[in-house]
Scaffold this active site. Structure first.
Site, PDB file in Angstrom:
ATOM      1  NE  ARG A  36     -94.498 -84.019  92.812  1.00 62.79           N
ATOM      2  CZ  ARG A  36     -96.245 -83.130  92.734  1.00 62.79           C
ATOM      3  NH1 ARG A  36     -97.303 -83.381  91.967  1.00 62.79           N
ATOM      4  NH2 ARG A  36     -96.874 -82.779  93.730  1.00 62.79           N
ATOM      5  N   GLY A 377     -99.809 -80.987  98.685  1.00 57.89           N
ATOM      6  CA  GLY A 377    -101.330 -81.127 100.137  1.00 57.89           C
ATOM      7  C   GLY A 377    -100.823 -82.803 100.568  1.00 57.89           C
TER       8      GLY A 377
HETATM    9  C1  3PG Z   1    -100.019 -82.163  93.335  1.00 51.54           C
HETATM   10  O1  3PG Z   1     -99.268 -82.501  91.949  1.00 51.54           O
HETATM   11  O2  3PG Z   1    -100.197 -82.225  94.873  1.00 51.54           O
HETATM   12  C2  3PG Z   1    -100.272 -84.083  93.615  1.00 51.54           C
HETATM   13  O3  3PG Z   1    -100.059 -84.099  91.995  1.00 51.54           O
HETATM   14  C3  3PG Z   1    -101.826 -84.462  93.277  1.00 51.54           C
HETATM   15  O4  3PG Z   1    -103.000 -83.189  92.494  1.00 51.54           O
HETATM   16  P1  3PG Z   1    -104.279 -82.644  92.669  1.00 51.54           P
HETATM   17  O5  3PG Z   1    -104.148 -81.789  94.035  1.00 51.54           O
HETATM   18  O6  3PG Z   1    -104.760 -82.453  91.960  1.00 51.54           O
HETATM   19  O7  3PG Z   1    -104.711 -83.880  93.474  1.00 51.54           O
END
Ligand code: 3PG
Ligand code: MG
Length: 396
Positions: A36, A377
């Site tokens: 990332r 997500g």
């Molecule tokens: C992830 O790692 O999917 C993103 O950085 C979002 O993180 P979060 O699920 O803690 O919002």
């Protein structure tokens, strides 16, 4: 497209706030996978080339509005500096005097990294006061954090309404790839959906059956669908209470003209451990004391035939228990076939979401897919057809 890119905004001599996602795996204060971080380099480099001063806003983990030293972004500073090949000036807060001082201290070509936005409770509540305090630090807002775009937070959504805003290079690439895969794809389209539980992917399956021509269901989820059709799945992971839901999804698929593909043969074992004694059986013959842990070679051959007719493929979730050998075989073989068709120019292939990228890396084919999303997500929510607040805010 409805959103602007770096090419559309004047940034020479301006402080450019860039929302990035550097929420990377870390062990003992060291970054273990810098993907990332590496992916945001083009945007930061481009902002500098255009005469802007890049100031990075980001979250790390889930500190829930409190200062948690282990979740400080100072731990990613060295990896970021290496990836960029530039000096990274750290600001001990993402707003106020500490942030302003770091920005003032950065010289031409330097990059500023501000502290974890989630140390402030207002980040996750999308507090307008916090968003305004961040916006006050700069003159342009660039969102390059597609993987955090499913969160309506101050640094992803609120701030975008307060400054001239655009998508960074990574965000734009993610949006274009997803548009090519599900928005306006070249047909036929195949979706491969695997993973453990149907219950976590109900919205996803419901949306996909109306959008794609073929839906391949694998992993533990497939067992739920098999059981719903009265097929013995023994001691397999399956959500036996979701039979009705599974049958509804199959009915919806049929009505929409989407062909659903379930395993025709399975690899079963009595224990879930590496090298466990396993056998391959027709799907109708799972012994009552065994677990289905992977799809078999006949299933892989059937999938290869479907892939060969397709022009676009979107993949989320492994087909078997890929973390443990030999139950990674179907995922590996299917992924290799997608990679081969993609390299031959016959298929546009897009993959994303949590385990998927590790499964494709494990199969050694990630680089051969057309596009691999950095999102977990956010990729899922996008596949579910939901609006991502961080993206929507760039449209206005
Ligand atoms: C992830 O790692 O999917 C993103 O950085 C979002 O993180 P979060 O699920 O803690 O919002
Ligand atoms: Mg996460």
């Amino acid at each position: 497209m409805g959103w602007k890119t770096l090419d559309d905004i004047e940034m020479a001599g301006k402080v450019v706030l860039i929302r990035v996602d550097v929420n990377v795996p870390m062990e003992g204060g060291r970054v273990t996978d810098a993907t990332r971080i590496e992916k945001i380099v083009p945007t930061v480099t481009d902002v500098i080339a255009r005469g802007g001063k890049p100031v990075l806003l980001a979250h790390f983990d889930r500190p829930k509005g409190r200062v948690v030293p282990e979740m400080s972004l100072v731990h990613v500073q060295p990896t970021l500096a290496t990836a960029l090949g530039r000096k990274v000036v750290f600001g001990a807060d993402c707003v106020g005097a500490a942030a302003a001082a770091a920005i003032a201290a950065a010289g031409p070509g330097d990059v500023v990294l501000l502290e974890n936005t989630r140390f402030h409770p207002g980040e996750e509540t999308n507090d307008p006061v916090l968003a305004a305090a961040m916006a006050a630090l700069g003159e342009v807002f660039v969102n390059d954090a597609f993987s955090a775009a499913h969160r309506a937070h101050a640094s992803t959504e609120g701030i975008a309404h307060l400054l001239p805003s655009c998508a960074g290079r990574l965000m734009a690439a993610e949006l274009r790839a997803l548009e090519a895969a599900l928005g306006a794809p070249v047909r036929p389209v195949v979706a491969v959906v695997g993973g453990a539980k149907v219950s976590t992917k109900l919205d996803l399956l419901g949306n996909l059956v109306t959008r794609v021509d073929h839906l391949v269901i694998g992993g533990g989820m497939a067992n739920t669908f098999l059981a719903a059709q009265g097929i013995e799945v023994g001691k397999s992971l399956a959500e036996r209470d979701l039979g009705e839901t599974a049958r509804e999804i199959l009915g919806k698929a049929k009505a929409a003209g989407c062909t659903v593909h379930l395993p025709v043969d399975v690899v079963v074992a009595r224990a879930f451990k590496a090298g466990a004694l396993s056998e391959t059986l027709p799907v109708s013959q799972c012994p009552p004391d065994a677990m289905i842990l992977d799809a078999g070679p006949a299933t892989v051959a059937a999938l290869a035939a479907v892939f060969a007719t397709a022009r676009t493929l979107i993949w989320n979730g492994p087909l078997g228990a890929f973390e443990i050998e030999p139950f990674d075989a179907a995922t590996n073989a299917a992924a290799l076939e997608v990679a081969r068709l993609t390299k031959a120019g016959l298929l546009v292939s897009v993959a994303g979401g949590g385990d998927t990228v590790s499964a494709l890396n494990h199969a050694g084919v990630a680089a051969d897919f057309t596009f691999i999303s950095t999102a977990g997500g956010a990729f899922l929510e996008w596949m579910e057809g939901k609006e991502l607040p961080g993206v929507a805010a760039l449209m206005s």
